[in-house]
Design a protein around this motif. Sequence first.
Motif, PDB file in Angstrom:
ATOM      1  N   GLN A  62     -12.598   8.992  -6.300  1.00  0.00           N
ATOM      2  CA  GLN A  62     -13.139   8.823  -4.951  1.00  0.00           C
ATOM      3  C   GLN A  62     -14.562   9.036  -5.276  1.00  0.00           C
ATOM      4  O   GLN A  62     -15.614   8.934  -4.384  1.00  0.00           O
ATOM      5  CB  GLN A  62     -12.750  10.144  -4.222  1.00  0.00           C
ATOM      6  N   GLY A  63     -15.119   9.381  -6.403  1.00  0.00           N
ATOM      7  CA  GLY A  63     -16.575   9.250  -6.838  1.00  0.00           C
ATOM      8  C   GLY A  63     -17.007  10.813  -6.877  1.00  0.00           C
ATOM      9  O   GLY A  63     -16.927  11.640  -6.202  1.00  0.00           O
ATOM     10  N   TYR A  64     -18.122  10.904  -7.955  1.00  0.00           N
ATOM     11  CA  TYR A  64     -18.945  12.171  -8.382  1.00  0.00           C
ATOM     12  C   TYR A  64     -19.613  12.569  -7.064  1.00  0.00           C
ATOM     13  O   TYR A  64     -19.567  13.576  -6.638  1.00  0.00           O
ATOM     14  CB  TYR A  64     -19.731  12.063  -9.385  1.00  0.00           C
ATOM     15  N   GLY A  65     -20.149  11.442  -6.401  1.00  0.00           N
ATOM     16  CA  GLY A  65     -21.226  11.832  -5.030  1.00  0.00           C
ATOM     17  C   GLY A  65     -20.464  12.463  -4.087  1.00  0.00           C
ATOM     18  O   GLY A  65     -20.838  13.316  -3.507  1.00  0.00           O
ATOM     19  N   THR A  66     -19.198  11.790  -3.930  1.00  0.00           N
ATOM     20  CA  THR A  66     -18.089  12.394  -3.022  1.00  0.00           C
ATOM     21  C   THR A  66     -17.683  13.919  -3.213  1.00  0.00           C
ATOM     22  O   THR A  66     -17.412  14.494  -2.391  1.00  0.00           O
ATOM     23  CB  THR A  66     -16.759  11.450  -2.885  1.00  0.00           C
ATOM     24  N   VAL A  67     -17.424  14.143  -4.233  1.00  0.00           N
ATOM     25  CA  VAL A  67     -17.362  15.725  -4.755  1.00  0.00           C
ATOM     26  C   VAL A  67     -18.531  16.410  -4.198  1.00  0.00           C
ATOM     27  O   VAL A  67     -18.094  17.490  -3.586  1.00  0.00           O
ATOM     28  CB  VAL A  67     -17.271  15.975  -6.315  1.00  0.00           C
ATOM     29  N   LEU A 114     -23.588   5.325  -7.930  1.00  0.00           N
ATOM     30  CA  LEU A 114     -24.947   4.839  -8.383  1.00  0.00           C
ATOM     31  C   LEU A 114     -25.561   5.814  -9.284  1.00  0.00           C
ATOM     32  O   LEU A 114     -26.357   5.541  -9.963  1.00  0.00           O
ATOM     33  CB  LEU A 114     -25.767   4.538  -7.147  1.00  0.00           C
ATOM     34  N   GLY A 115     -25.305   6.994  -9.365  1.00  0.00           N
ATOM     35  CA  GLY A 115     -25.764   8.021 -10.162  1.00  0.00           C
ATOM     36  C   GLY A 115     -24.924   8.603 -10.921  1.00  0.00           C
ATOM     37  O   GLY A 115     -24.081   7.951 -11.868  1.00  0.00           O
ATOM     38  N   CYS A 116     -24.659   9.930 -10.863  1.00  0.00           N
ATOM     39  CA  CYS A 116     -23.498  10.726 -11.871  1.00  0.00           C
ATOM     40  C   CYS A 116     -22.213   9.865 -11.707  1.00  0.00           C
ATOM     41  O   CYS A 116     -21.749   9.743 -10.681  1.00  0.00           O
ATOM     42  CB  CYS A 116     -23.398  11.922 -11.601  1.00  0.00           C
ATOM     43  N   GLY A 117     -21.471   9.608 -12.880  1.00  0.00           N
ATOM     44  CA  GLY A 117     -20.070   9.105 -12.811  1.00  0.00           C
ATOM     45  C   GLY A 117     -19.282   9.770 -13.554  1.00  0.00           C
ATOM     46  O   GLY A 117     -17.929   9.541 -13.087  1.00  0.00           O
ATOM     47  N   TRP A 118     -19.702  10.445 -14.480  1.00  0.00           N
ATOM     48  CA  TRP A 118     -18.505  11.142 -15.507  1.00  0.00           C
ATOM     49  C   TRP A 118     -18.670  12.534 -15.430  1.00  0.00           C
ATOM     50  O   TRP A 118     -19.775  13.100 -15.486  1.00  0.00           O
ATOM     51  CB  TRP A 118     -18.784  10.321 -17.031  1.00  0.00           C
ATOM     52  N   LEU A 119     -17.506  13.007 -15.373  1.00  0.00           N
ATOM     53  CA  LEU A 119     -17.532  14.523 -15.705  1.00  0.00           C
ATOM     54  C   LEU A 119     -17.406  15.097 -17.104  1.00  0.00           C
ATOM     55  O   LEU A 119     -16.600  14.957 -17.814  1.00  0.00           O
ATOM     56  CB  LEU A 119     -15.990  15.172 -15.318  1.00  0.00           C
ATOM     57  N   HIS A 120     -18.962  14.989 -17.781  1.00  0.00           N
ATOM     58  CA  HIS A 120     -18.968  15.170 -19.053  1.00  0.00           C
ATOM     59  C   HIS A 120     -18.452  16.806 -19.200  1.00  0.00           C
ATOM     60  O   HIS A 120     -18.509  17.693 -18.512  1.00  0.00           O
ATOM     61  CB  HIS A 120     -20.434  15.305 -19.491  1.00  0.00           C
ATOM     62  N   GLY A 121     -17.901  16.837 -20.600  1.00  0.00           N
ATOM     63  CA  GLY A 121     -17.419  18.154 -20.873  1.00  0.00           C
ATOM     64  C   GLY A 121     -16.482  18.770 -19.797  1.00  0.00           C
ATOM     65  O   GLY A 121     -16.672  19.793 -19.385  1.00  0.00           O
ATOM     66  N   ALA A 122     -15.356  17.582 -19.536  1.00  0.00           N
ATOM     67  CA  ALA A 122     -14.772  18.004 -18.317  1.00  0.00           C
ATOM     68  C   ALA A 122     -13.868  19.092 -18.296  1.00  0.00           C
ATOM     69  O   ALA A 122     -13.499  19.674 -17.398  1.00  0.00           O
ATOM     70  CB  ALA A 122     -13.752  16.498 -18.163  1.00  0.00           C
ATOM     71  N   ARG A 123     -13.570  19.688 -19.533  1.00  0.00           N
ATOM     72  CA  ARG A 123     -12.559  20.855 -19.399  1.00  0.00           C
ATOM     73  C   ARG A 123     -13.040  22.127 -19.231  1.00  0.00           C
ATOM     74  O   ARG A 123     -12.544  22.867 -18.606  1.00  0.00           O
ATOM     75  CB  ARG A 123     -11.969  21.017 -21.041  1.00  0.00           C
ATOM     76  N   THR A 124     -14.622  22.239 -19.155  1.00  0.00           N
ATOM     77  CA  THR A 124     -15.286  23.496 -18.728  1.00  0.00           C
ATOM     78  C   THR A 124     -16.179  22.850 -17.553  1.00  0.00           C
ATOM     79  O   THR A 124     -17.179  23.703 -17.394  1.00  0.00           O
ATOM     80  CB  THR A 124     -15.835  24.099 -19.814  1.00  0.00           C
ATOM     81  N   ASN A 125     -15.961  21.680 -17.201  1.00  0.00           N
ATOM     82  CA  ASN A 125     -17.064  21.263 -16.090  1.00  0.00           C
ATOM     83  C   ASN A 125     -16.748  21.568 -14.761  1.00  0.00           C
ATOM     84  O   ASN A 125     -15.490  21.680 -14.373  1.00  0.00           O
ATOM     85  CB  ASN A 125     -17.150  19.865 -16.088  1.00  0.00           C
ATOM     86  N   ALA A 126     -17.582  22.675 -14.314  1.00  0.00           N
ATOM     87  CA  ALA A 126     -16.913  23.261 -12.991  1.00  0.00           C
ATOM     88  C   ALA A 126     -16.703  22.516 -11.794  1.00  0.00           C
ATOM     89  O   ALA A 126     -15.858  22.612 -11.125  1.00  0.00           O
ATOM     90  CB  ALA A 126     -18.146  24.144 -12.199  1.00  0.00           C
ATOM     91  N   TRP A 127     -17.393  21.015 -11.629  1.00  0.00           N
ATOM     92  CA  TRP A 127     -16.832  19.938 -10.906  1.00  0.00           C
ATOM     93  C   TRP A 127     -15.523  19.452 -11.041  1.00  0.00           C
ATOM     94  O   TRP A 127     -15.010  18.877  -9.967  1.00  0.00           O
ATOM     95  CB  TRP A 127     -18.029  18.939 -10.889  1.00  0.00           C
ATOM     96  N   THR A 128     -14.872  19.724 -12.103  1.00  0.00           N
ATOM     97  CA  THR A 128     -13.210  19.382 -12.210  1.00  0.00           C
ATOM     98  C   THR A 128     -12.809  20.127 -11.433  1.00  0.00           C
ATOM     99  O   THR A 128     -11.768  19.634 -10.530  1.00  0.00           O
ATOM    100  CB  THR A 128     -13.015  19.390 -13.804  1.00  0.00           C
TER     101      THR A 128
END
Length: 421
Positions: A185-190, A66-80
Amino acid sequence: MSGETLASGSVDVAIIGAGAAGVGAARRLQALRPDLSLVLLEASDRIGGRARTLHPVELGGIVIDLGCGWLHGARTNAWTGIAEEIGLTVDRTPAPWSEGGHQLERDAADAKAVRIAAHEFFERIHAYDSEEDAALSALLAAGDPWNEYIHALGTFLTGAELHRSSAIDQSRYDPGPGPDWRVRQGYGTVVATYAAPVPVHTGTEVRRIDHSAANHIVLSTAKGELRAKAVIIAVSTNVLAAEKITFWPPIPDKIEAASQLPLGLANKLFLRMRTPEAFPADAHLLGSYHSGRTGSYQLKPFGAPIIEAYFAGDLAHDLEREGIGAAFDFSVEQLKRVFGTSVEDILSPAVMSTWASEPFVGGSYSYAVPGASDLRQVLAGPHDQRLFFAGEACSVTRYSTAHGAYETGIAAAETIAKTMA
């Protein structure tokens, strides 16, 4: 944890807000200073903040963000890296609107023309170096037939209309090197899964922070009082600006900064398909190239039988007020342009976000009003080395992103780890 009163009357560090910034700060503190006691306080009944994953029964339990959905700047995005570390799946399929993605009408004359116009607009933004700030609307080329499209694009980026948004702030925006990826599995799940080792109290709204004493801070919450030596405040700017948390003594510079960095609005509507074969998978479509009030439509993400409609700015506010039925009608009228009038008979509304109405958030992501970009640093600065502020609005270059929020939480945690005896 939820429902109970606070188990301890005092901790070393209290963190307010269990979104990306708060969770990141808590995990970093646990790693750097396991000797410190900490607690994470969340006003709502869930963990994740503006990263929220659902599995709606009406959509067969599929994953939606429902909110955050994409790992923007994915190569340096810590959540990746975090997602993979905790056993979740990062999908590296190109975003449908990016190079290599499935953009419907990509080769149509209008689509080619708007890409050129948008490129020129962003070049003007990146080249903007005036000492005096201006609204993004001032960078529109007079008489450009695609200005309505650029206006729509601007609302997707900032959540607000061009005349409300700072040109300098947008020129500083840098989410890091792409591409954009997703977590299956979803950004919120992360975010929620990463918070598992942290002592979290949900349903615990902090209403007052008394930092008048020299050796402790008192937090008045819905579940009683708590004393802490240091506090990280990781709530939205709209919550701060509305003074839903009061400070004693007051800290007017923080409240003023928050008010000049308000949350824009972006909402999603998920449409159920009766005949999925009528639509291409993982494709993207813009509702209109000729109106600033348009939706952006992602068709069958991950092949699921849904359409994810995305609205921003004043249009998002209007549709949120009018309700899911109005948002559905709007979407159908736009989709008819490509899929014909019969599309109305094979789609139905399922789930819609309403971020402006979320009582402990009040919007989607921050933008700076003209002249206010430097206030991000004012908001982020610690107060008396005991009150620390974190969240996407505190990031100078990665505001509006979950990894920008995470980085500000890490910064606050590292400062506390170094300075607290």
